[in-house]
Design an enzyme around this catalytic site. Structure first.
Site, PDB file in Angstrom:
ATOM      1  N   LEU A  33       5.837   1.227   2.964  1.00 46.80           N
ATOM      2  CA  LEU A  33       5.493   2.481   2.275  1.00 46.80           C
ATOM      3  C   LEU A  33       6.450   2.848   1.215  1.00 46.80           C
ATOM      4  O   LEU A  33       7.481   2.608   1.448  1.00 46.80           O
ATOM      5  CB  LEU A  33       5.209   3.406   3.411  1.00 46.80           C
ATOM      6  CG  LEU A  33       4.135   2.925   4.431  1.00 46.80           C
ATOM      7  CD1 LEU A  33       4.250   4.296   5.570  1.00 46.80           C
ATOM      8  CD2 LEU A  33       2.816   2.681   4.039  1.00 46.80           C
ATOM      9  N   HIS A  34       5.934   3.391   0.192  1.00 46.41           N
ATOM     10  CA  HIS A  34       6.644   3.744  -0.965  1.00 46.41           C
ATOM     11  C   HIS A  34       6.061   5.218  -1.116  1.00 46.41           C
ATOM     12  O   HIS A  34       5.229   5.836  -0.502  1.00 46.41           O
ATOM     13  CB  HIS A  34       6.586   3.322  -2.251  1.00 46.41           C
ATOM     14  CG  HIS A  34       5.232   2.706  -2.706  1.00 46.41           C
ATOM     15  ND1 HIS A  34       4.257   3.275  -3.095  1.00 46.41           N
ATOM     16  CD2 HIS A  34       4.869   1.316  -2.590  1.00 46.41           C
ATOM     17  CE1 HIS A  34       3.423   2.853  -3.386  1.00 46.41           C
ATOM     18  NE2 HIS A  34       3.610   1.576  -3.150  1.00 46.41           N
ATOM     19  N   GLY A  36       4.003   6.610  -3.335  1.00 49.75           N
ATOM     20  CA  GLY A  36       2.664   6.428  -3.603  1.00 49.75           C
ATOM     21  C   GLY A  36       2.026   6.334  -2.409  1.00 49.75           C
ATOM     22  O   GLY A  36       0.893   7.444  -2.236  1.00 49.75           O
ATOM     23  N   HIS A  37       2.327   5.714  -1.361  1.00 47.42           N
ATOM     24  CA  HIS A  37       1.423   5.727   0.032  1.00 47.42           C
ATOM     25  C   HIS A  37       1.731   7.307   0.540  1.00 47.42           C
ATOM     26  O   HIS A  37       0.576   7.855   0.918  1.00 47.42           O
ATOM     27  CB  HIS A  37       2.062   4.670   0.691  1.00 47.42           C
ATOM     28  CG  HIS A  37       1.887   3.465   0.357  1.00 47.42           C
ATOM     29  ND1 HIS A  37       2.670   2.451   0.081  1.00 47.42           N
ATOM     30  CD2 HIS A  37       0.591   2.495   0.396  1.00 47.42           C
ATOM     31  CE1 HIS A  37       2.454   1.279  -0.104  1.00 47.42           C
ATOM     32  NE2 HIS A  37       1.116   1.361   0.205  1.00 47.42           N
ATOM     33  N   GLN A  61      -8.004 -10.626   2.743  1.00 51.72           N
ATOM     34  CA  GLN A  61      -8.138 -10.153   1.372  1.00 51.72           C
ATOM     35  C   GLN A  61      -7.037 -11.207   0.775  1.00 51.72           C
ATOM     36  O   GLN A  61      -7.024 -11.158  -0.668  1.00 51.72           O
ATOM     37  CB  GLN A  61      -7.831  -8.802   1.517  1.00 51.72           C
ATOM     38  CG  GLN A  61      -6.390  -8.319   1.276  1.00 51.72           C
ATOM     39  CD  GLN A  61      -6.209  -7.047   1.428  1.00 51.72           C
ATOM     40  OE1 GLN A  61      -6.840  -6.131   2.284  1.00 51.72           O
ATOM     41  NE2 GLN A  61      -5.487  -6.478   0.368  1.00 51.72           N
ATOM     42  N   LYS A 151      -4.339   4.016  -8.305  1.00 55.34           N
ATOM     43  CA  LYS A 151      -3.532   2.598  -8.519  1.00 55.34           C
ATOM     44  C   LYS A 151      -4.415   1.428  -8.562  1.00 55.34           C
ATOM     45  O   LYS A 151      -4.670   0.490  -9.403  1.00 55.34           O
ATOM     46  CB  LYS A 151      -2.471   2.450  -7.799  1.00 55.34           C
ATOM     47  CG  LYS A 151      -1.850   1.003  -7.550  1.00 55.34           C
ATOM     48  CD  LYS A 151      -0.751   0.932  -8.674  1.00 55.34           C
ATOM     49  CE  LYS A 151      -0.133  -0.485  -8.508  1.00 55.34           C
ATOM     50  NZ  LYS A 151      -0.719  -1.701  -7.967  1.00 55.34           N
TER      51      LYS A 151
HETATM   52  P1  AMP Z   1      -1.775  -0.919   0.001  1.00 53.80           P
HETATM   53  O1  AMP Z   1      -0.672  -0.806   1.077  1.00 53.80           O
HETATM   54  O2  AMP Z   1      -1.185  -1.623  -1.194  1.00 53.80           O
HETATM   55  O3  AMP Z   1      -2.870  -1.471   0.608  1.00 53.80           O
HETATM   56  O4  AMP Z   1      -2.246   0.502  -0.635  1.00 53.80           O
HETATM   57  C1  AMP Z   1      -2.478   1.441   0.309  1.00 53.80           C
HETATM   58  C2  AMP Z   1      -3.138   2.776  -0.585  1.00 53.80           C
HETATM   59  O5  AMP Z   1      -2.022   3.269  -1.162  1.00 53.80           O
HETATM   60  C3  AMP Z   1      -4.184   2.352  -1.434  1.00 53.80           C
HETATM   61  O6  AMP Z   1      -5.113   3.232  -1.288  1.00 53.80           O
HETATM   62  C4  AMP Z   1      -3.416   2.250  -2.766  1.00 53.80           C
HETATM   63  O7  AMP Z   1      -4.336   2.515  -4.028  1.00 53.80           O
HETATM   64  C5  AMP Z   1      -2.521   3.283  -2.485  1.00 53.80           C
HETATM   65  N1  AMP Z   1      -1.420   3.078  -3.583  1.00 53.80           N
HETATM   66  C6  AMP Z   1      -0.669   2.075  -3.698  1.00 53.80           C
HETATM   67  N2  AMP Z   1       0.263   2.479  -4.768  1.00 53.80           N
HETATM   68  C7  AMP Z   1       0.061   3.572  -5.126  1.00 53.80           C
HETATM   69  C8  AMP Z   1       0.799   4.356  -6.161  1.00 53.80           C
HETATM   70  N3  AMP Z   1       1.899   4.017  -6.875  1.00 53.80           N
HETATM   71  N4  AMP Z   1       0.318   5.655  -6.347  1.00 53.80           N
HETATM   72  C9  AMP Z   1      -0.723   6.024  -5.538  1.00 53.80           C
HETATM   73  N5  AMP Z   1      -1.183   5.346  -4.600  1.00 53.80           N
HETATM   74  C10 AMP Z   1      -1.052   4.155  -4.534  1.00 53.80           C
END
Ligand code: AMP
Length: 293
Positions: A33-34, A36-37, A61, A151
């Site tokens: 998690l960063h 954005g998450h 996926q 994103k």
């Molecule tokens: P992931 O862990 O890559 O499957 O992402 C989980 C959720 O976090 C998804 O809905 C992504 O679109 C969202 N996400 C990933 N990176 C960002 C970001 N930089 N800003 C906002 N949401 C993000």
């Protein structure tokens, strides 16, 4: 914060909340998690009484040559971040909880009109795998509202369509992309970049913004796309696509759709696949004489 890996525990807790009239928000993630998450989690906290976050690196996926095995897994620091934010339940299932009959399922959940383009062309397993896992997670978590990032804009539109078409009573929220100070979209895959690649990476976002602005100068969509693809190729990116699309239908501009445009790009930088997109401000589109040439 409750930590659960099991279907029955999760259902019992969420059913209890719902019986008590609580509104349940859900943020599906693959972990690592960063900010954005975490912005999605904060938005869910602000809107809902209870928040569930799932952490699951979804095998269906990933294509056979992709980074499923090496995808960063940082469970303890993820759980710590979620605890600090006041997440109510972290759902961290193993693959057999999500896929009790194995990952080779007979059903395909597909949204071809939105998925057979952009990322779907070079990653054919990607969107069917996402639709499958999101369907399964929606059934297990049964939230009122689910939160996704812009994103992954194509994924967001596909999930909106799937949720509507399959009759899930779940509201879908799309939230803006969080970026590093230099514009690079935050992503778990940014860790793969070497120092030199990391320094070059913000050029992707710069090109998207510049392409959007250039539409106002009278250049045609095709010329803008070709120009910025070339600029990125020359800067060391291996561009998969650089494309200006209607943001609702993802159709190419000029296919008779409304002028609600977004610039999408995916490119390899070294071995790291980066994706990003930006909205073209409406006033730029309206003032663009050559947009449809
Ligand atoms: P992931 O862990 O890559 O499957 O992402 C989980 C959720 O976090 C998804 O809905 C992504 O679109 C969202 N996400 C990933 N990176 C960002 C970001 N930089 N800003 C906002 N949401 C993000």
């Amino acid at each position: 914060m409750i930590e659960s890996g099991g279907r029955d525990d999760l259902k019992a807790v969420v059913n209890g909340w719902r019986a008590a009239g609580k509104q349940v928000g859900f943020v599906p993630t693959m972990g690592n998690l960063h900010r954005g998450h975490l912005a999605l989690v904060s938005a869910a906290k602000a809107e809902c009484d209870r928040v569930v976050v799932s952490i699951f690196v979804n095998p269906t996926q990933f294509g056979p040559d992709e980074d499923f095995a090496s995808y960063p897994r940082t469970r303890e620091s993820d759980l710590e971040a979620l605890r600090k934010l006041g997440c109510d339940l972290a759902f961290v299932p193993t693959p057999d909880v999500i896929y009790p009959h194995g990952t080779k399922v007979k059903t395909v959940v597909a949204v071809p009109s939105l998925a057979d383009t952009l990322c779907g062309l070079s990653r054919p397993a990607f969107f069917p795998g996402i639709c499958l896992v999101v369907c399964r997670l929606f059934h297990l978590v049964n939230p009122d509202i689910a939160y996704f990032g812009e994103k992954d804009f194509q994924k967001l539109q596909i999930i909106r369509a799937m949720t509507c078409d399959l009759g899930f009573s779940i509201a879908i929220r799309g939230l803006p992309t969080l970026r590093e100070a230099d514009g690079l979209a935050m992503s778990s895959r940014n860790h793969y970049l070497s120092k030199r690649e990391r320094a070059a990476a913000p050029q992707l976002h710069q090109a998207l913004v510049a392409a959007g602005a250039e539409l106002a100068s009278g250049r045609s969509v095709a010329k803008v796309e070709q120009h910025w693809q070339k600029v990125l190729d020359e800067a060391g990116f291996e561009v998969d696509y650089f494309s200006i699309r209607d943001q609702e239908t993802l159709a190419r501009y000029g296919d008779g759709h409304d002028r609600s445009l977004r610039v999408f790009a995916a490119a390899l930088l070294g071995r790291t696949r980066l994706i990003d997109n930006v909205a073209v401000p409406d006033f730029l589109v309206e003032s663009a004489p050559g947009v449809n040439e």
